[in-house]
Design a protein around this motif. Structure first.
Motif, PDB file in Angstrom:
ATOM      1  N   ALA C 178       0.844  -1.196   0.000  1.00  0.00           N
ATOM      2  CA  ALA C 178       0.000   0.000   0.000  1.00  0.00           C
ATOM      3  C   ALA C 178       0.882   1.249   0.000  1.00  0.00           C
ATOM      4  CB  ALA C 178      -0.921  -0.015   1.211  1.00  0.00           C
ATOM      5  N   GLY C 179       1.956   1.214   0.785  1.00  0.00           N
ATOM      6  CA  GLY C 179       2.875   2.351   0.825  1.00  0.00           C
ATOM      7  C   GLY C 179       3.486   2.617  -0.538  1.00  0.00           C
ATOM      8  N   SER C 180       3.914   1.559  -1.233  1.00  0.00           N
ATOM      9  CA  SER C 180       4.526   1.779  -2.554  1.00  0.00           C
ATOM     10  C   SER C 180       3.524   2.367  -3.521  1.00  0.00           C
ATOM     11  CB  SER C 180       5.028   0.487  -3.189  1.00  0.00           C
ATOM     12  OG  SER C 180       5.505  -0.378  -2.271  1.00  0.00           O
ATOM     13  N   LEU C 181       2.261   1.909  -3.440  1.00  0.00           N
ATOM     14  CA  LEU C 181       1.276   2.426  -4.384  1.00  0.00           C
ATOM     15  C   LEU C 181       1.027   3.905  -4.138  1.00  0.00           C
ATOM     16  CD1 LEU C 181      -1.179  -0.567  -4.655  1.00  0.00           C
ATOM     17  CD2 LEU C 181       0.363   0.310  -6.381  1.00  0.00           C
ATOM     18  N   LEU C 224       6.490   6.811   5.144  1.00  0.00           N
ATOM     19  CA  LEU C 224       6.387   6.700   6.608  1.00  0.00           C
ATOM     20  C   LEU C 224       5.951   5.293   6.983  1.00  0.00           C
ATOM     21  CD1 LEU C 224       4.789  10.041   7.821  1.00  0.00           C
ATOM     22  CD2 LEU C 224       7.149   9.272   8.013  1.00  0.00           C
ATOM     23  N   ALA C 225       5.003   4.726   6.189  1.00  0.00           N
ATOM     24  CA  ALA C 225       4.579   3.359   6.468  1.00  0.00           C
ATOM     25  C   ALA C 225       5.757   2.407   6.330  1.00  0.00           C
ATOM     26  CB  ALA C 225       3.457   2.948   5.523  1.00  0.00           C
ATOM     27  N   LYS C 226       6.582   2.647   5.317  1.00  0.00           N
ATOM     28  CA  LYS C 226       7.717   1.752   5.105  1.00  0.00           C
ATOM     29  C   LYS C 226       8.795   1.921   6.159  1.00  0.00           C
ATOM     30  CE  LYS C 226       7.443   0.701   0.221  1.00  0.00           C
ATOM     31  NZ  LYS C 226       7.699  -0.734   0.223  1.00  0.00           N
ATOM     32  N   SER C 227       8.964   3.161   6.664  1.00  0.00           N
ATOM     33  CA  SER C 227      10.034   3.335   7.650  1.00  0.00           C
ATOM     34  C   SER C 227       9.515   3.177   9.072  1.00  0.00           C
ATOM     35  CB  SER C 227      10.727   4.680   7.460  1.00  0.00           C
ATOM     36  OG  SER C 227       9.778   5.710   7.435  1.00  0.00           O
ATOM     37  N   ALA C 228       8.239   2.780   9.228  1.00  0.00           N
ATOM     38  CA  ALA C 228       7.713   2.406  10.537  1.00  0.00           C
ATOM     39  C   ALA C 228       7.795   3.524  11.557  1.00  0.00           C
ATOM     40  CB  ALA C 228       8.412   1.158  11.081  1.00  0.00           C
ATOM     41  N   PHE C 230       6.112   6.032  14.126  1.00  0.00           N
ATOM     42  CA  PHE C 230       4.879   6.141  14.877  1.00  0.00           C
ATOM     43  C   PHE C 230       3.910   7.085  14.150  1.00  0.00           C
ATOM     44  CE2 PHE C 230       2.243   8.216  18.040  1.00  0.00           C
ATOM     45  CZ  PHE C 230       1.846   7.165  18.832  1.00  0.00           C
ATOM     46  N   PRO C 231       2.619   6.834  13.969  1.00  0.00           N
ATOM     47  CA  PRO C 231       1.855   5.678  14.447  1.00  0.00           C
ATOM     48  C   PRO C 231       1.752   4.532  13.437  1.00  0.00           C
ATOM     49  CG  PRO C 231       0.377   7.348  13.605  1.00  0.00           C
ATOM     50  CD  PRO C 231       1.764   7.847  13.353  1.00  0.00           C
ATOM     51  N   LEU C 232       2.623   4.492  12.439  1.00  0.00           N
ATOM     52  CA  LEU C 232       2.574   3.403  11.456  1.00  0.00           C
ATOM     53  C   LEU C 232       3.635   2.345  11.766  1.00  0.00           C
ATOM     54  CD1 LEU C 232       2.063   5.554   8.239  1.00  0.00           C
ATOM     55  CD2 LEU C 232       0.393   4.136   9.403  1.00  0.00           C
ATOM     56  N   HIS C 233       3.992   2.255  13.041  1.00  0.00           N
ATOM     57  CA  HIS C 233       5.105   1.391  13.431  1.00  0.00           C
ATOM     58  C   HIS C 233       4.655  -0.024  13.745  1.00  0.00           C
ATOM     59  CE1 HIS C 233       2.997   2.436  17.029  1.00  0.00           C
ATOM     60  NE2 HIS C 233       3.524   1.372  17.571  1.00  0.00           N
ATOM     61  N   PHE C 234       3.303  -0.259  13.816  1.00  0.00           N
ATOM     62  CA  PHE C 234       2.810  -1.479  14.457  1.00  0.00           C
ATOM     63  C   PHE C 234       3.271  -2.769  13.791  1.00  0.00           C
ATOM     64  CE2 PHE C 234      -0.230   0.357  11.544  1.00  0.00           C
ATOM     65  CZ  PHE C 234      -0.502  -0.701  10.704  1.00  0.00           C
ATOM     66  N   TRP C 235       3.640  -2.694  12.497  1.00  0.00           N
ATOM     67  CA  TRP C 235       4.063  -3.931  11.841  1.00  0.00           C
ATOM     68  C   TRP C 235       5.478  -4.315  12.218  1.00  0.00           C
ATOM     69  CZ3 TRP C 235       8.444  -3.468   9.070  1.00  0.00           C
ATOM     70  CH2 TRP C 235       8.802  -2.189   8.604  1.00  0.00           C
ATOM     71  N   LEU C 236       6.268  -3.351  12.693  1.00  0.00           N
ATOM     72  CA  LEU C 236       7.699  -3.603  12.853  1.00  0.00           C
ATOM     73  C   LEU C 236       8.047  -4.578  13.970  1.00  0.00           C
ATOM     74  CD1 LEU C 236      10.605  -1.164  12.420  1.00  0.00           C
ATOM     75  CD2 LEU C 236      10.513  -2.521  14.488  1.00  0.00           C
ATOM     76  N   PRO C 237       7.558  -4.390  15.219  1.00  0.00           N
ATOM     77  CA  PRO C 237       8.016  -5.284  16.275  1.00  0.00           C
ATOM     78  C   PRO C 237       7.745  -6.766  16.009  1.00  0.00           C
ATOM     79  CG  PRO C 237       7.013  -3.337  17.201  1.00  0.00           C
ATOM     80  CD  PRO C 237       6.747  -3.285  15.741  1.00  0.00           C
ATOM     81  N   PRO C 238       6.534  -7.168  15.560  1.00  0.00           N
ATOM     82  CA  PRO C 238       6.380  -8.598  15.276  1.00  0.00           C
ATOM     83  C   PRO C 238       7.288  -9.080  14.153  1.00  0.00           C
ATOM     84  CG  PRO C 238       4.348  -7.402  14.769  1.00  0.00           C
ATOM     85  CD  PRO C 238       5.246  -6.450  15.454  1.00  0.00           C
ATOM     86  N   ALA C 239       7.437  -8.267  13.102  1.00  0.00           N
ATOM     87  CA  ALA C 239       8.261  -8.712  11.972  1.00  0.00           C
ATOM     88  C   ALA C 239       9.720  -8.850  12.389  1.00  0.00           C
ATOM     89  CB  ALA C 239       8.123  -7.738  10.804  1.00  0.00           C
ATOM     90  N   THR C 258      16.256   3.116   5.087  1.00  0.00           N
ATOM     91  CA  THR C 258      16.008   3.494   3.703  1.00  0.00           C
ATOM     92  C   THR C 258      14.876   4.515   3.602  1.00  0.00           C
ATOM     93  OG1 THR C 258      14.557   1.587   3.445  1.00  0.00           O
ATOM     94  CG2 THR C 258      16.825   1.320   2.746  1.00  0.00           C
ATOM     95  N   GLY C 259      13.784   4.285   4.348  1.00  0.00           N
ATOM     96  CA  GLY C 259      12.672   5.224   4.306  1.00  0.00           C
ATOM     97  C   GLY C 259      13.085   6.585   4.833  1.00  0.00           C
ATOM     98  N   PHE C 260      13.846   6.568   5.927  1.00  0.00           N
ATOM     99  CA  PHE C 260      14.335   7.828   6.506  1.00  0.00           C
ATOM    100  C   PHE C 260      15.185   8.583   5.493  1.00  0.00           C
ATOM    101  CE2 PHE C 260      18.126   9.686   8.558  1.00  0.00           C
ATOM    102  CZ  PHE C 260      17.528  10.774   9.150  1.00  0.00           C
ATOM    103  N   TYR C 261      16.092   7.846   4.835  1.00  0.00           N
ATOM    104  CA  TYR C 261      16.987   8.462   3.856  1.00  0.00           C
ATOM    105  C   TYR C 261      16.186   9.136   2.746  1.00  0.00           C
ATOM    106  CZ  TYR C 261      20.069   8.516  -0.220  1.00  0.00           C
ATOM    107  OH  TYR C 261      20.766   8.884  -1.342  1.00  0.00           O
ATOM    108  N   LEU C 262      15.151   8.423   2.247  1.00  0.00           N
ATOM    109  CA  LEU C 262      14.372   8.996   1.147  1.00  0.00           C
ATOM    110  C   LEU C 262      13.621  10.234   1.602  1.00  0.00           C
ATOM    111  CD1 LEU C 262      13.021   5.825  -0.628  1.00  0.00           C
ATOM    112  CD2 LEU C 262      14.833   7.354  -1.340  1.00  0.00           C
ATOM    113  N   LEU C 263      13.108  10.199   2.829  1.00  0.00           N
ATOM    114  CA  LEU C 263      12.389  11.378   3.328  1.00  0.00           C
ATOM    115  C   LEU C 263      13.336  12.564   3.482  1.00  0.00           C
ATOM    116  CD1 LEU C 263       9.949   9.634   5.759  1.00  0.00           C
ATOM    117  CD2 LEU C 263       9.336  11.024   3.793  1.00  0.00           C
ATOM    118  N   VAL C 264      14.575  12.287   3.914  1.00  0.00           N
ATOM    119  CA  VAL C 264      15.556  13.371   3.998  1.00  0.00           C
ATOM    120  C   VAL C 264      15.796  13.951   2.617  1.00  0.00           C
ATOM    121  CG1 VAL C 264      17.975  13.901   4.458  1.00  0.00           C
ATOM    122  CG2 VAL C 264      16.689  12.509   6.058  1.00  0.00           C
TER     123      VAL C 264
END
Lengths: 104, 311, 485, 101
Positions: C178-181, C224-228, C230-239, C258-264
């Motif tokens: 969804a994030g990529s789309l 933001l979804a890809k770089s987890a 907050f509040p889109l972080h919920f997928w990260l800890p289980p994964a 990678t997500g952080f880098y792209l946002l920068v």
């Protein structure tokens, strides 16, 4: 319009008629087997007429051959698909109703 | 644009939106999947209307064909285990209502930005047209895919390879092969397989000057493979030969790019004189790999058969 | 060697290694993996030196040049990320050899439901290649393809663990797709507006139109979804918590960057002309929330790996503090230093957790009493990386936080400073809790030993995280020479 | 009203339907379908954009071809994950969705 174009128009119209008949059958007929009957019989005849009609308008031999190749291929595929769908329906009806469950 | 084709476009576009809505709200997932395949087929008509025959071919073969086969197959296996349907999908509740409003806002904004595009937009069409003579092919889409933006395609083939690796990871255990189907399918395979191989080869070759190319050809080839699998089930375990073929397209593409870089050019810089033959070489290797990739994506899943759910 | 050939090596080595490892199969995969890791990390370090000497440069793949072709751009920011990936990637590869040797012995004795372990190598090398491609890319659509390479290989790697990792991988996949789309919709709107996909050309042409803002918002949401964050972080800890140890290390240390880098790249460079003050404050506020929320959650975890995973949620938040402080001098150096030392210490922490898991067979913090006596090297690595994560001197984490803190105070933004300090205290609380258990008596015994290679690599990485304290000046010089903007 | 405008508008609508379907659905298979629908909407907008010139701009076509192939890869992987999860845990919903209702 010359006579060949008139003939072509008539043939395509006949083909379209068969397609419409098949589609009405698909919607109106009660179960899978009869619907299959409507689809494969009527639509294949319809496709045949449309291909014949269009081949009258073909610009080159190559184009004509491509068009004429279409019909047997579609016939082969649709008859096999029809057989497979019918067989699956038969197997499912033997297994009894409710084979598909609504569970979450 | 004359009036009658305008009606056709309006009907087609309306149908696409309607199908998208229906397939997301039908409670029966099987019907939803069938509508999804119909959606894909109609979408390829839309591509034709938009002057994008290459995309239309790919959509019909890959978007509707391969994806549809994969989803149907997954549905069959979910069905055998129980939970395949949702009684009431997308029934509105408060969070969903908020989501719907947000999405509608996004939609309005998108629609507005579509309608407010300035006229006379040219995109990169003049740049592409200017560069075409140096690209080695005549079809501008093939030139974009394999020459101008060939690096994207290299990474895309990597994605295909990764999908196979993922499927192998997930179906780690050996599975019993599926039961063979009836004799009719056998006949179909015998009749259809040779023309399919011919068509795939034609699409590959045609890609240089007309709509077609490695991906479309590979999808046709893969359809043949999947048909064969349905008639006479076989396994594509990760044996040496299979891995070699899967990796072949990527390896050839990468090595061509690197060789050109060491010969003094830049990475993937196809020299003008040899661009045509190099593109054909890369595409041939890619087509073989991609075809087997699609077969593995399907078969790797399909091996997991109904016989297993007793365990 | 020229700058260009260092770059070509950095780009091609992992990709070539991946396909060779795939073709070679079980018998040679790990040997190819180690060899590739050596070549790849050497190339990326060479590239960093080349950039610090020769400055930033562009590279037209295929020779066409933007906007028709794809341009790569190598500046100091990219070089730092590439070198970080190279060094940490090499350590992860060495660790993985030991890890999978132990794993295979275990699988031989009991039939476990995990995938063929050697598939780790082609997927991991492809992940590495995808990250390198992403850091090098100067083209919006090429970035999308690289993101997909990173995402799919990451998902395959998570799925290697089987069990509850499958659902975690599926959640990650759905959200990532969804994030990529959303990202693609943004790219499309920008292409419609400016008829280019090249970052540099886009930066020159950009103007504050509504559709440009919409594009920026959609791309940011996707990333933001890809770089987890907050509040889109919920997928990260289980994964990250359920994956195999080397995989967790790679994902938590490297992939989240990678997500952080792209946002920068986007907000501090391409979209800078839009007047982005509100956006950067918003991103910083999300970062601050992540620091606090991740820290509190980490405190409550009972499993070591889950705790380390929640710590990643918090540490990502620190990186996003860069956005509101970006105009202050030194903040970029600080955030990059923090990113690099986080990569090292987080990889080391996950490696320690993996070693503990290999020895004890579980990672419940309560029952790990006295693991320090049993595995002193691992405990030392844990302690050293804790020092850097908390931000105690001397360590890379300390230097990075210090730079950020002084940037915040220089700009009079005391509230950002307060969050930085508070987050450090939280980090100290959850890490010291584990360390306290490590040295308690009586010692819970275990008959198995962790392979030496595993314990040693985690210690080396943790040591490097400390040593990053002294990388401040070289990094500062590199950023100046290579013109990060 | 020209074809590009019609299809771009339809694409925007399809995109939004897909996005809403993804956010609202709970069965993972439906979510996968929804994301595919959303992707189709995105591609429709992009190809419609390319059709604004004659001959059409080939770059968006190449991007969409790449996008279609990437989408089928992700879908295949998602379906493999889904069937494996269903085999192991007996549910086609993500763990957080299972106990609602």
């Amino acid at each position: 319009m010359g006579p060949s174009e008139w003939l072509s128009m008539v043939m395509v119209s006949v083909g379209v008629f068969f397609f419409i008949a098949g589609s009405v059958g698909l919607i109106r007929l009660p179960d899978v087997l009869t619907r299959l009957h409507a689809l494969t019989k009527a639509d294949n005849v319809g496709l045949g007429f449309i291909v014949l009609g269009l081949s009258l308008q073909a610009g080159s031999l190559l184009e004509l051959m491509k068009l004429l190749l279409l019909w047997p291929l579609a016939l082969l595929a649709s008859s096999c698909a029809c057989y497979l769908v019918a067989e699956a329906t038969l197997l499912q009806s033997r297994r009894g109703p409710g084979a598909r469950r609504h569970v979450r | 644009m004359s009036g009658d084709t305008l009606v056709l476009d309006l009907v087609l576009a309306g149908l696409l939106v309607f199908l998208a809505w229906r397939l997301l709200t039908l409670s029966d997932l099987f019907k939803a999947t069938v509508l999804f395949i119909v959606f894909g087929v109609l979408l390829s008509l839309a591509w034709v209307r938009l002057n994008a025959p290459d995309v239309a071919l790919a959509e019909a073969a890959i978007g509707a064909g391969v994806t549809g086969a994969l989803v149907l197959d997954a549905l069959r296996r979910l069905d055998a285990r129980g939970p395949a349907d949702e009684a009431q999908p997308l029934r509105l509740n408060l969070p969903r209502l908020v989501g719907a409003l947000l999405v509608m806002g996004l939609g309005a904004f998108l629609l507005w930005s579509v309608l407010s595009l300035p006229p006379g937009w040219r995109g990169l069409s003049s740049e592409t047209a200017a560069a075409m003579p140096r690209s080695g092919v005549v079809n501008p889409v093939t030139a974009s895919l394999l020459n101008f933006r060939g690096y994207d395609t290299l990474l895309e083939i990597a994605v295909l390879m990764l999908a196979v690796l993922g499927v192998w990871t997930l179906n780690a255990e050996p599975m019993p092969p599926a039961e063979p189907a009836g004799p009719i399918l056998d006949v179909l395979v015998k009749a259809l397989l040779p023309p399919m191989v011919v068509v795939a080869g034609y699409l590959l070759w045609a890609g240089g000057h007309a709509p077609g190319g490695a991906f479309q050809g590979a999808a046709v080839l893969a359809a043949g493979g999947i048909l064969l699998h349905l008639a006479r089930p076989f396994n594509v375990a990760n044996r040496g030969v299979v891995r070699l073929v899967i990796g072949f397209g990527f390896a050839v593409f990468l090595l061509v790019g690197l060789t050109l870089a060491t010969l003094g050019g830049r990475f993937l810089e196809l020299p003008e004189r040899h661009a045509g033959i190099l593109i054909l070489m890369i595409e041939t290797a890619a087509m073989i790999s991609i075809a087997l990739t699609f077969v593995v994506l399907f078969v790797g899943n399909a091996r997991d058969n109904a016989g297993r759910d007793t365990s | 060697m020229t700058q260009e050939s260092w770059m070509e090596g950095t780009l091609a080595a992992p990709l070539l290694g991946a396909v060779l490892a795939l073709i070679a199969g079980r018998s040679a995969a790990s040997a190819i993996g180690i060899l590739t890791a050596l070549v790849g990390s050497a190339a990326s370090i060479g590239l960093a030196f080349a950039v610090s000497r020769g400055g930033s440069f562009r590279y037209a793949v295929g020779g066409w040049g933007a906007p028709l072709g794809i341009d790569l751009r190598v500046d100091a920011l990219a070089a730092v990320m590439l070198a970080m990936t190279g060094v940490v990637g090499l350590c992860i590869s060495v660790y993985a050899v030991g890890y999978f040797r132990g794993k295979e012995a275990e699988a031989a004795s009991s039939r476990t439901n995990t995938g063929p372990a050697w598939l780790f190598w082609p997927m991991w090398l492809m992940l590495w290649g995808g990250m390198n491609a992403l850091y090098l890319s100067g083209d919006l659509f090429n970035i999308y393809v690289a993101l997909e390479v990173v995402g799919i290989s990451g998902i395959g790697l998570i799925a290697l663990a089987g069990g509850s990792a499958i659902a975690a991988a599926l959640r990650y996949l759905l959200l990532g797709l969804a994030g990529s789309l959303l990202y693609i919709v943004g790219v499309e709107l920008l292409y419609a507006g400016y008829a280019t996909l090249d970052l540099e050309q886009l930066r020159q042409r950009i103007d504050a139109q509504p559709s440009t803002w919409l594009a920026a918002a959609l791309m940011t949401a996707g990333l933001l979804a890809k770089s987890a964050l907050f509040p889109l972080h919920f997928w990260l800890p289980p994964a990250h918590g359920h994956a195999l140890a080397p995989v967790s290390a790679a994902l938590s240390a490297l992939v989240v960057k990678t997500g952080f880098y792209l946002l920068v790249r986007l907000w501090l460079d391409v979209f800078a002309a839009l007047g982005t003050e509100h956006v950067t404050t918003f991103l910083g506020a999300l970062g601050a929330a992540a620091v606090l929320w991740g820290g509190v959650q980490a405190l409550q975890q009972e499993r070591l790996k889950m705790m380390v995973a929640y710590s990643t949620v918090a540490q990502i938040g620190y990186l996003f503090m860069l956005f509101p402080l970006a105009s202050m001098s030194g903040s970029l150096t600080g955030a990059l230093l923090l990113a690099v030392s986080h990569a090292m210490s987080k990889a080391a922490l996950f490696m320690c957790a993996g070693s503990v898991l290999a020895v004890y067979g579980h990672d419940r913090i309560q029952s790990l009493q006295g693991f320090g006596a049993l595995m002193p090297m691992t405990a030392a690595a844990f302690a050293l990386s804790s020092i850097s994560l908390i931000g105690l001197p001397p360590s890379g984490g300390f230097a990075g936080k210090w730079m950020l803190l002084s940037a915040a105070l220089a700009g009079g933004a005391w509230w950002w400073a307060a969050i930085i300090v508070l987050g450090g205290l939280l980090t100290a609380a959850y890490l010291l809790r584990v360390l306290a258990f490590a040295f308690l008596e009586p010692v819970v015994a275990s008959s198995t030993r962790a392979p030496r290679a595993m314990e040693l690599t985690s210690l080396i990485l943790a040591g490097m995280a400390i040593a990053m304290n002294f990388a401040l000046l070289p990094l500062h010089d590199l950023l100046h020479a290579g013109g990060a903007r | 009203m020209t074809p590009p405008i019609i299809y771009a508008s339809a694409g925007a609508a399809v995109l939004c339907l897909g996005l809403f379907g993804f956010l609202a659905a709970r069965h993972v298979l439906r979510r996968i379908l929804a994301l595919n629908v959303m992707g189709s909407g995105v591609f429709m907008m992009l190809v419609a954009l390319a059709a604004r010139t004659d001959p059409p701009d080939p770059i968006p076509h190449a991007l969409v071809l790449t996008g279609i192939v990437v989408a089928v890869c992700v879908t295949a992987l998602a379906l493999a994950l889904l069937t494996r999860m269903c085999r192991d845990e007996g549910s086609a919903l993500l763990p957080e969705d299972r106990d609602i209702e």
